[in-house]
Scaffold this motif. Structure first.
Motif, PDB file in Angstrom:
ATOM      1  N   THR A  50      -4.853   8.632   3.695  1.00 14.80           N
ATOM      2  CA  THR A  50      -4.564   7.447   4.505  1.00 14.80           C
ATOM      3  C   THR A  50      -4.703   7.846   5.967  1.00 14.80           C
ATOM      4  N   ASN A  51      -5.159   6.920   6.798  1.00 10.53           N
ATOM      5  CA  ASN A  51      -5.277   7.249   8.214  1.00 10.53           C
ATOM      6  C   ASN A  51      -4.070   6.707   8.985  1.00 10.53           C
ATOM      7  N   THR A  52      -4.009   7.060  10.255  1.00  9.43           N
ATOM      8  CA  THR A  52      -2.888   6.677  11.103  1.00  9.43           C
ATOM      9  C   THR A  52      -2.754   5.161  11.214  1.00  9.43           C
ATOM     10  N   ALA A  53      -3.874   4.454  11.307  1.00  4.50           N
ATOM     11  CA  ALA A  53      -3.831   2.994  11.428  1.00  4.50           C
ATOM     12  C   ALA A  53      -3.182   2.358  10.197  1.00  4.50           C
ATOM     13  N   LEU A  54      -3.437   2.893   9.027  1.00  6.66           N
ATOM     14  CA  LEU A  54      -2.823   2.341   7.814  1.00  6.66           C
ATOM     15  C   LEU A  54      -1.310   2.534   7.849  1.00  6.66           C
ATOM     16  N   GLU A  55      -0.868   3.647   8.384  1.00 10.29           N
ATOM     17  CA  GLU A  55       0.576   3.856   8.547  1.00 10.29           C
ATOM     18  C   GLU A  55       1.166   2.787   9.462  1.00 10.29           C
ATOM     19  N   THR A  56       0.483   2.528  10.564  1.00 12.93           N
ATOM     20  CA  THR A  56       0.956   1.532  11.522  1.00 12.93           C
ATOM     21  C   THR A  56       0.966   0.140  10.902  1.00 12.93           C
ATOM     22  N   ILE A  57      -0.092  -0.206  10.207  1.00 14.54           N
ATOM     23  CA  ILE A  57      -0.223  -1.535   9.606  1.00 14.54           C
ATOM     24  C   ILE A  57       0.834  -1.769   8.533  1.00 14.54           C
ATOM     25  N   THR A  58       1.048  -0.777   7.678  1.00  9.73           N
ATOM     26  CA  THR A  58       1.981  -0.948   6.564  1.00  9.73           C
ATOM     27  C   THR A  58       3.424  -0.619   6.926  1.00  9.73           C
ATOM     28  N   GLY A  59       3.610   0.203   7.946  1.00  7.96           N
ATOM     29  CA  GLY A  59       4.957   0.629   8.304  1.00  7.96           C
ATOM     30  C   GLY A  59       5.468   1.796   7.466  1.00  7.96           C
ATOM     31  N   TYR A  60       4.613   2.350   6.609  1.00  6.98           N
ATOM     32  CA  TYR A  60       4.983   3.491   5.776  1.00  6.98           C
ATOM     33  C   TYR A  60       4.318   4.760   6.293  1.00  6.98           C
ATOM     34  N   SER A  61       4.978   5.883   6.133  1.00  8.48           N
ATOM     35  CA  SER A  61       4.385   7.164   6.512  1.00  8.48           C
ATOM     36  C   SER A  61       3.370   7.586   5.451  1.00  8.48           C
ATOM     37  N   ARG A  62       2.574   8.571   5.779  1.00  2.57           N
ATOM     38  CA  ARG A  62       1.594   9.082   4.801  1.00  2.57           C
ATOM     39  C   ARG A  62       2.285   9.601   3.550  1.00  2.57           C
ATOM     40  N   GLN A  63       3.417  10.279   3.752  1.00  4.64           N
ATOM     41  CA  GLN A  63       4.151  10.809   2.611  1.00  4.64           C
ATOM     42  C   GLN A  63       4.651   9.676   1.717  1.00  4.64           C
ATOM     43  N   GLU A  64       5.145   8.608   2.338  1.00  4.42           N
ATOM     44  CA  GLU A  64       5.612   7.465   1.557  1.00  4.42           C
ATOM     45  C   GLU A  64       4.446   6.795   0.823  1.00  4.42           C
ATOM     46  N   LEU A  65       3.335   6.610   1.521  1.00  2.00           N
ATOM     47  CA  LEU A  65       2.170   5.975   0.900  1.00  2.00           C
ATOM     48  C   LEU A  65       1.664   6.782  -0.288  1.00  2.00           C
ATOM     49  N   ARG A  66       1.677   8.094  -0.187  1.00  4.91           N
ATOM     50  CA  ARG A  66       1.172   8.935  -1.274  1.00  4.91           C
ATOM     51  C   ARG A  66       2.040   8.847  -2.525  1.00  4.91           C
ATOM     52  N   GLN A  67       3.257   8.351  -2.374  1.00  6.22           N
ATOM     53  CA  GLN A  67       4.139   8.195  -3.525  1.00  6.22           C
ATOM     54  C   GLN A  67       4.108   6.769  -4.076  1.00  6.22           C
ATOM     55  N   MET A  68       3.290   5.901  -3.454  1.00  6.01           N
ATOM     56  CA  MET A  68       3.238   4.494  -3.843  1.00  6.01           C
ATOM     57  C   MET A  68       1.939   4.177  -4.576  1.00  6.01           C
ATOM     58  N   GLU A  69       1.946   3.068  -5.256  1.00 11.24           N
ATOM     59  CA  GLU A  69       0.728   2.541  -5.867  1.00 11.24           C
ATOM     60  C   GLU A  69       0.128   1.516  -4.921  1.00 11.24           C
ATOM     61  N   PHE A  70      -1.142   1.224  -5.110  1.00  7.66           N
ATOM     62  CA  PHE A  70      -1.840   0.287  -4.236  1.00  7.66           C
ATOM     63  C   PHE A  70      -1.145  -1.074  -4.216  1.00  7.66           C
ATOM     64  N   ALA A  71      -0.696  -1.548  -5.365  1.00  7.41           N
ATOM     65  CA  ALA A  71      -0.052  -2.861  -5.456  1.00  7.41           C
ATOM     66  C   ALA A  71       1.234  -2.928  -4.638  1.00  7.41           C
ATOM     67  N   ASP A  72       1.824  -1.794  -4.338  1.00  8.18           N
ATOM     68  CA  ASP A  72       3.054  -1.763  -3.548  1.00  8.18           C
ATOM     69  C   ASP A  72       2.836  -2.132  -2.093  1.00  8.18           C
ATOM     70  N   VAL A  73       1.616  -2.036  -1.601  1.00  9.61           N
ATOM     71  CA  VAL A  73       1.361  -2.283  -0.174  1.00  9.61           C
ATOM     72  C   VAL A  73       0.535  -3.531   0.102  1.00  9.61           C
ATOM     73  N   VAL A  74       0.202  -4.283  -0.925  1.00 12.13           N
ATOM     74  CA  VAL A  74      -0.538  -5.541  -0.725  1.00 12.13           C
ATOM     75  C   VAL A  74       0.364  -6.719  -1.061  1.00 12.13           C
ATOM     76  N   HIS A  75       0.065  -7.823  -0.449  1.00 11.86           N
ATOM     77  CA  HIS A  75       0.837  -9.046  -0.704  1.00 11.86           C
ATOM     78  C   HIS A  75       0.660  -9.447  -2.159  1.00 11.86           C
ATOM     79  N   PRO A  76       1.715  -9.877  -2.835  1.00  9.36           N
ATOM     80  CA  PRO A  76       1.631 -10.199  -4.260  1.00  9.36           C
ATOM     81  C   PRO A  76       0.658 -11.322  -4.605  1.00  9.36           C
ATOM     82  N   ASP A  77       0.346 -12.167  -3.636  1.00 11.03           N
ATOM     83  CA  ASP A  77      -0.614 -13.245  -3.916  1.00 11.03           C
ATOM     84  C   ASP A  77      -2.014 -12.710  -3.865  1.00 11.03           C
TER      85      ASP A  77
END
Length: 77
Positions: A50-77
């Protein structure tokens, strides 16, 4: 009787490929880390990059993102 068995393997091409890959990875990181667009590499199960911009956009750190699934960071719709 003494015997000598020698195998010679030319690794020139393999080294050139390694250098080209390293240079390509450096260019990729330079471009994605300076972009304002979120970039990521996902294996289907986890975020591999993940790049720095994705951290800024999602509000999650790289470490947090690496522990998440893709569906966790997209809007449910």
């Amino acid at each position: 009787k003494t015997q000598l068995f020698v195998i010679i393997f030319d690794v020139t091409e393999m080294k050139e490929v390694e250098i080209a890959l390293r240079e390509s990875e450096e260019k990729f990181r330079l471009r994605t880390e300076t972009a304002s667009t979120g970039f990521f590499i996902h294996s289907g199960k986890e975020f591999l990059y993940t790049n720095t911009a994705l951290e800024t956009i999602t509000g999650y750190s790289r470490q947090e993102l690496r522990q998440m699934e893709f569906a966790d960071v997209v809007h449910p719709d």
